[in-house]
Each structure stands twice: as structure tokens, then as C-alpha cells.
Scaffold this active site. Sequence first.
Site, short mmCIF file in Angstrom:
data_model
loop_
_atom_site.label_atom_id
_atom_site.label_comp_id
_atom_site.label_asym_id
_atom_site.label_seq_id
_atom_site.Cartn_x
_atom_site.Cartn_y
_atom_site.Cartn_z
N LYS A 185 39.07 27.80 41.53
CA LYS A 185 39.83 29.14 42.55
C LYS A 185 39.55 28.06 43.17
CE LYS A 185 39.71 33.43 40.52
NZ LYS A 185 40.35 34.85 40.41
N HIS B 21 47.95 31.81 36.78
CA HIS B 21 47.12 32.58 36.97
C HIS B 21 48.03 33.85 37.91
CE1 HIS B 21 44.16 34.30 38.97
NE2 HIS B 21 43.26 34.21 38.04
N GLU C 276 44.32 38.11 31.29
CA GLU C 276 43.91 38.34 31.56
C GLU C 276 44.46 39.83 33.24
OE1 GLU C 276 40.79 35.04 34.27
OE2 GLU C 276 43.23 34.55 35.00
N GLY D 72 38.55 39.97 40.10
CA GLY D 72 37.58 40.60 40.58
C GLY D 72 37.09 41.90 40.81
N SER E 120 36.57 39.87 35.40
CA SER E 120 35.42 40.16 35.68
C SER E 120 34.18 40.47 34.92
CB SER E 120 35.45 41.47 35.99
OG SER E 120 36.76 41.37 37.00
N GLY F 276 35.99 33.39 36.13
CA GLY F 276 35.82 33.41 37.46
C GLY F 276 34.29 33.09 38.22
C1 PEP Z 1 40.02 35.12 37.17
O1 PEP Z 1 40.89 35.29 38.19
O2 PEP Z 1 40.67 34.37 36.23
C2 PEP Z 1 39.10 35.22 36.69
C3 PEP Z 1 38.56 35.00 35.67
O3 PEP Z 1 37.92 35.92 37.66
P1 PEP Z 1 37.55 37.17 37.91
O4 PEP Z 1 35.65 36.60 36.86
O5 PEP Z 1 36.14 36.38 39.26
O6 PEP Z 1 37.41 37.98 37.78
#
Ligand code: PEP
Length: 245
Positions: A12, A96, A164, A170, A205, A225
Site C-alpha cells: 500500500k 483493491h 478480500e 484492516g 487480516s 497487508g
Molecule cells: C489488503 O488490504 O489487501 C490486506 C490484505 O490488508 P490487511 O492484511 O492489512 O488486512
Amino acid sequence: MTGRPLVGAGLKMFLGYAETIGYLRELAASAAEFDGVSVFVLPSFPVLAAARELLAGSPVRYGAQDAHWEESGAYTGCVSPAVLRELGCTFVEVGHAERRHLFGESDDMVARKALAAVRCGLEPIVCVGEEHETDGAAATIVGDQVAAVLAPLPSAADVVIAYEPVWAIGAETAADPERVAGVVAEVRRRTAGRDGDLRILYGGSVRPGEIAGLLAAGVDGVFVGRAATAVSGLREVVESVRAVA
Ligand code: PEP
């Protein structure tokens, strides 16, 4: 899962330029620990030229977090997929959840971006996911998104689908494996008969402790992420994948 598991780090806008350079150096030095797992990283655009040098000769592949649906033209501030290919990218992420929400990207725009990526020799990572944990029909919602985005792509194009769930990005914990298994089954059903490779990643997450359950749900790997913003975190994720695969 078929073939080697795939693990991706989406950085990101978390790291600065110098920080990302350090990250890529450390990543290249860690690659010997990734045996049996394919790893890729998506840094921010300005770092891609350096990624080409820092990851040269390494099995770690890299790509961008977005691209335009045209290869050239009057599109101020946008980045062409053709330029990404020139920079040695293998992948480009499209659709995304943050781009859909913050910049109003629709399935139609995401489909055009995925098609442009394929035309330029890039493998699109198509992000899809239902909005709410309470959405009972997650498999249908995601299946419809996948169908819309893949519709214009040639059947022979290799594609990564990143499932996702928006509510799990997040968050504290990943979606439960039972839900993931239902979505994966539906995506495989809708994409059966394509000629190209289609790999499905779970993102949202992901933590090392959840990986066994997620892989058992039928995904080909994970997309990470926050847990991958330090190379040590990404290494732990890869280690957990290797332990199961
Ligand atoms: C993402 O936003 O693609 C992602 C996987 O974020 P996170 O692992 O921080 O939830």
C-alpha cells in the site's frame, strides 16, 4: 491447491522510499528461505525501477498496486501498464477495496484495467470481496464480481483472484475458513473451463496462525497487508505456508 503456494505482500502506501529500498534488499536476502513458495511484493510506483535491480536474480517477483486501462494518452497522474511491463513487473493489482471506495472504481473499470494488463503481458491480481460480514450471499456476490471482471479477458490469460472480504481488511482477524471455502468453490465453479491458470488468494487480516485453516479452505495462497510491512512478518507468513503445503 494446485502447484506451489503463492504469497503476496501488498505494501500500500505504508513505507517511505528509503524504507522500501531497505525492505527489498532484506527480501532479496531472505529468498533462500522461501523454497517451495512463490513470493511477490507490490511496492508503490516510484520504487518499481529500483525493485527491478534489487530483485534481479531473485525468485521474488514484483508488481504494481494499480494501472490505467489505456497504454498511453492524456491521463494525467495515471500509470500505464505498458510502462509497468517495461519496468519488469510480473503482476498488477486491480480493484483493491480501497481503490473501489476511495476512487469509485467499478467492476467495469476493474475489468478494463485487467484486460489492459493482460494485453501488456502482466498477470492481473483481481481483488474482489463482499462489503459486510453480514452479507449472507458472499459466494454469489464474489462470483458475480469475478464473472464481470473476467468477461472481457481471453480465456488463456493467467489470472490471480484475490478474495478480500472488505470487512476483513484492516480488521482483527481473517474471515473464517468455512466462509472462504464457500467463496472459493463458487469462484472455481464460475471459472471452470478457462484455459489460463487461475489462482485464488485469500487476503484480509492474515496472520500466521490462521494460515493452515485458510489453505485448508482451498485457496492457493495468501495476500498480506499489514503483517508483511516488515520482512520478518512476511517471512513468518511464508514459513507458516511452507509448514502446511
Ligand atoms: C489488503 O488490504 O489487501 C490486506 C490484505 O490488508 P490487511 O492484511 O492489512 O488486512
